[in-house]
Design an enzyme around this catalytic site. Structure first.
Site, PDB file in Angstrom:
ATOM      1  N   SER A 180      27.871   9.988  17.330  1.00  0.00           N
ATOM      2  CA  SER A 180      28.165   9.750  15.924  1.00  0.00           C
ATOM      3  C   SER A 180      29.494  10.409  15.598  1.00  0.00           C
ATOM      4  O   SER A 180      29.854  11.436  16.193  1.00  0.00           O
ATOM      5  CB  SER A 180      27.064  10.327  15.034  1.00  0.00           C
ATOM      6  OG  SER A 180      27.466  10.342  13.669  1.00  0.00           O
TER       7      SER A 180
ATOM      8  N   TYR B 105      21.951  17.501  13.221  1.00  0.00           N
ATOM      9  CA  TYR B 105      22.347  16.191  13.741  1.00  0.00           C
ATOM     10  C   TYR B 105      23.764  16.242  14.308  1.00  0.00           C
ATOM     11  O   TYR B 105      24.032  15.758  15.409  1.00  0.00           O
ATOM     12  CB  TYR B 105      22.256  15.153  12.627  1.00  0.00           C
ATOM     13  CG  TYR B 105      22.565  13.742  13.059  1.00  0.00           C
ATOM     14  CD1 TYR B 105      21.645  13.006  13.796  1.00  0.00           C
ATOM     15  CD2 TYR B 105      23.788  13.149  12.741  1.00  0.00           C
ATOM     16  CE1 TYR B 105      21.936  11.710  14.204  1.00  0.00           C
ATOM     17  CE2 TYR B 105      24.082  11.854  13.139  1.00  0.00           C
ATOM     18  CZ  TYR B 105      23.151  11.137  13.866  1.00  0.00           C
ATOM     19  OH  TYR B 105      23.442   9.860  14.269  1.00  0.00           O
TER      20      TYR B 105
END
Length: 275
Positions: A186, A199
């Site tokens: 990401s 995350y």
């Protein structure tokens, strides 16, 4: 002294202009990928007959399965939910005419790897897409207000799954001196991202792991690339409305596969590269 300062500033300005020009030229490969580094139609099939895609039941994993099948590969689809996986596999098979094999695997269990390796034996695997992942707090929040550590450590478990899957498949790629491994990360893993701390940190691991692995195995003819998108409309992002930045999964995947020779890290599409 004044003349020296003028010469120094002129030299510095020239270097900055040259650096900017080089960056602009290099960026053009994302604008015109089919001109800059056009992949032959047989590129993916030349790596092997099969692609393995994890997290393939929906979202990006399903999109990668479809697109790789369209490009001539048979596909092994791996996911946790068997019913969803079988439905997606049937769609891929009927739409593309390629062979599709499904493997149900609960990524939280350490006992799955022997079964996965057994089911992959004898397959000429040219592509691995490590896509499994989860966003526990889709809305930003501080670390102490986020999920319990036991729930949050799922990100770490998913990273272990990436390591295990890579080890299983990299062995045969090394022996054949060719292959492609795409590790989905990401853009939030490319910089420290407050309010998405767990995350962001877990995706930073994927990025570092992928780049180090590419340095180790590039000379053996294996491409290892981390794909770090910004916004993609998937179940994990609660199907955010697609737009200029947030891309449909199918559009993103189709574009990102044109970038597989563009280095060890890409953002996956032109809009995200510009960010």
């Amino acid at each position: 002294m004044e003349a020296f300062q003028h010469q120094l500033l002129t030299l510095l300005g020239g270097l900055i202009c040259f650096y900017t020009l080089v960056k602009c030229i290099r960026f053009m490969k994302y604008v015109f990928p089919h001109i800059w580094s056009a992949l032959p139609q047989t590129f993916f099939r030349s790596l092997g007959e099969w692609a393995v895609v994890t997290g393939a039941g929906d979202g990006l994993g399903k999109a990668y399965s479809f697109e790789l099948a369209k490009r001539g590969l048979n596909v092994v689809m791996i996911s946790r939910t068997l019913e969803k996986l079988q439905r997606a596999a049937s769609e891929v098979e009927q739409t593309t005419g390629q062979k599709v094999k499904v493997i149900q695997a609960d990524f939280t269990k350490n006992s799955i790897y022997e079964n996965i390796e057994k089911n992959l034996q004898g397959l000429d695997i040219g592509v691995l897409v490590n896509n499994v992942g989860m966003l526990h707090n889709p809305l930003p929040c501080r670390f102490l207000n986020g999920p319990d550590i036991d729930e949050g450590k799922m990100d770490i478990i998913f990273n272990v799954f990436v390591l295990q899957m890579t080890k299983i498949i990299l062995k045969q790629m090394e022996s054949r001196q060719k292959g492609l491994i795409l590790n989905l990360s990401s853009a939030l893993g490319t910089f420290p991202c407050p309010l998405y701390t767990m995350y962001s940190a877990s995706k930073a691991f994927i990025s570092t792991f992928s780049k180090a692995l590419q340095a180790e195995y590039k000379a053996k003819g294996i491409i290892i690339q981390v794909v770090a998108p910004y916004g993609v409309s998937t179940p994990m992002t609660m199907y955010q409305k697609p737009g200029l930045i947030t891309k449909k999964a199918e559009e993103f995947v189709s574009e990102s596969l044109d970038y597989v020779t563009f280095g060890d890290e890409v953002f996956g599409c032109l809009a995200h590269e510009m960010l």
